[in-house]
Write an enzyme that holds these catalytic residues in place. Structure first.
Site, PDB file in Angstrom:
ATOM      1  CB  THR A 381     -14.287  -2.187  13.159  1.00 43.11           C
ATOM      2  OG1 THR A 381     -13.610  -0.923  13.111  1.00 43.11           O
ATOM      3  CG2 THR A 381     -14.239  -2.762  14.563  1.00 43.11           C
ATOM      4  CG  HIS A 382     -15.968  -3.414   6.565  1.00 45.48           C
ATOM      5  ND1 HIS A 382     -15.148  -2.941   5.567  1.00 45.48           N
ATOM      6  CD2 HIS A 382     -17.220  -3.492   6.039  1.00 45.48           C
ATOM      7  CE1 HIS A 382     -15.880  -2.757   4.472  1.00 45.48           C
ATOM      8  NE2 HIS A 382     -17.139  -3.095   4.732  1.00 45.48           N
ATOM      9  N   PRO A 383     -16.888  -0.664   8.164  1.00 45.78           N
ATOM     10  CG  PRO A 383     -17.936   1.143   7.085  1.00 45.78           C
ATOM     11  CD  PRO A 383     -18.233  -0.071   7.929  1.00 45.78           C
ATOM     12  CD  GLU A 387     -12.121  -2.017   6.642  1.00 44.14           C
ATOM     13  OE1 GLU A 387     -12.533  -3.163   6.368  1.00 44.14           O
ATOM     14  OE2 GLU A 387     -12.737  -0.979   6.328  1.00 44.14           O
TER      15      GLU A 387
END
Length: 403
Positions: A381-383, A387
């Protein structure tokens, strides 16, 4: 308490803010303890008091209503540990605290000396600095965080120092004494004295076994007083188990929980669970940001016979990990140690925001045999801090001891 300290604003007066934080924490802990106590009352006979063995399968409990003798086929010892108080001149002076008593220190110390540079000492040093103390850490080890990877230890050291914590390594404390304006720590082989309003002694934990009557039951302990157990957490006395810190294993709450699973399997299941089943145990040190690790360092991996790929990158330079910048905490560094042939993750150090969560994902990947490539190419998932895996693992390169 760490979360509260991190939220303190420069305009918040240290004494009032600390006192309010302690009161809020104590209120929460009281609620949690009451809920646990109530849950136990509904499931078992609960005796509050000091218990001592009076025989292999017999315990006498000193309660407010008198002594109660309890016999059972199976007995589980889970008395934990207490802070170690070394044989040091001045250790019993007012103003000298351990990690338990300092949590209710009053008045709040403007100057705090911390004896011990392990994870407990550093957690309290960081926390009290954020609350507003001037903190000096006195560590006997010549190397700061000697068990951590060098780049991680150096990054943590520099961040703590920039934050206002003074760190002195290679320091042997000779004693503690009163001074004209507070208390002072004496350094062995030197005229140097560290002036403080309070001293925290954080040099380890001692098993709570000295007043259990273990000799009456014939229960063996090791040279440090920890109860000796096998892989099934069985003591040398049939039917008696020891769980948690008191058995000398890793001293973490989640290990105590897993100890419970092992004993429960002995009593109610197939008896197959053992401490040897544990793979990739994660560890957190709650400084700011938290420092988490799991598995082997590159040096340990090479010593174990692996050909190693290694990657390390400062959090501030991770373009694919915007969350730290969003929340205003882009400090730290992330490292991965990977087997060059199988691409299996052998270890990781995560010194960054959210690391206490990220390390659990890495540990699960290690236990499940998920490769570095799968983590690197994961859809996250972002943010999010996850990541970081996309970018850090893309920079794996061969590592040798000379590196």
């Amino acid at each position: 308490m760490v979360v509260s300290a991190e939220a303190r604003r420069p305009t918040d007066e240290p004494q009032a803010y600390f006192s309010a934080s302690v009161a809020d924490r104590d209120a929460l802990i009281s609620k949690l303890n009451a809920a646990n106590h109530s849950m136990l009352e509904g499931q078992a006979t609960l005796l509050d008091g000091h218990a001592r063995f009076t025989g292999p399968k017999e315990v006498t409990v000193e309660t407010r209503d008198g002594d109660v003798v309890v016999t059972a086929e199976n007995i589980i010892i889970g008395t934990g540990t207490s802070p170690t108080r070394p044989n040091l001149p001045g250790i019993d002076l007012d103003g000298v605290h351990d990690s338990t008593t300092i949590q209710h220190i009053d008045p709040f110390p403007k100057r705090l000396a911390v004896i011990g540079g392990g994870f407990i000492g550093l957690e309290f040093a960081n926390m009290f600095r954020l609350f507003g103390s001037d903190v000096t850490v006195l560590d006997a080890s010549e190397t700061f965080l000697e068990k951590a990877e060098p780049i991680v230890a150096q990054t943590a050291h520099d961040l703590l120092v920039r934050g206002g914590v003074e760190i002195r390594n290679g320091v042997k404390v000779a004693g503690i004494e009163k001074s004209a304006d507070g208390i002072q720590v004496l350094v062995d082989g030197s005229d140097a004295k560290v002036e403080a309003d309070a001293v925290l002694v954080a040099v380890g934990r001692t098993p709570a076994t000295s007043d259990l009557g273990l000799d009456k039951a014939g229960i063996e302990t090791n040279e440090r007083g920890f109860i000796t157990v096998d892989d099934h957490l069985r003591t040398n006395v049939d039917g008696v188990f020891a769980v948690g810190d008191v058995n000398g294993g890793p001293q973490f709450t989640y290990i105590s929980l897993d100890d419970n699973r092992i004993v429960w399997d002995q009593l109610m299941g197939k008896g197959e669970r053992t401490t040897s089943d544990r793979i990739a145990l994660p560890h957190n040190t709650f400084i700011t940001p938290p420092l988490s690790s799991v598995g082997m360092s590159p040096a340990e991996a090479v010593a174990a016979g692996h050909t190693v790929l290694y990657a390390a990158k400062p959090v501030a330079k991770l373009a694919a990990m915007p969350r730290p910048k969003i929340v205003g905490d882009a400090e730290g560094v992330i490292t991965f140690t990977v087997d060059a042939g199988t691409r299996e993750v052998l270890g990781a150090s995560l010194f960054c925001i959210d690391s206490q969560e990220l390390v659990n994902l890495v540990a699960l990947a290690m236990r499940a045999g998920v490769t570095a490539d799968e983590l690197m190419n994961g859809i996250w998932t972002h943010p999010s801090s996850t990541e970081a895996f996309n970018e850090v693992l893309a920079e794996l390169a061969h590592w040798t001891p000379e590196d």
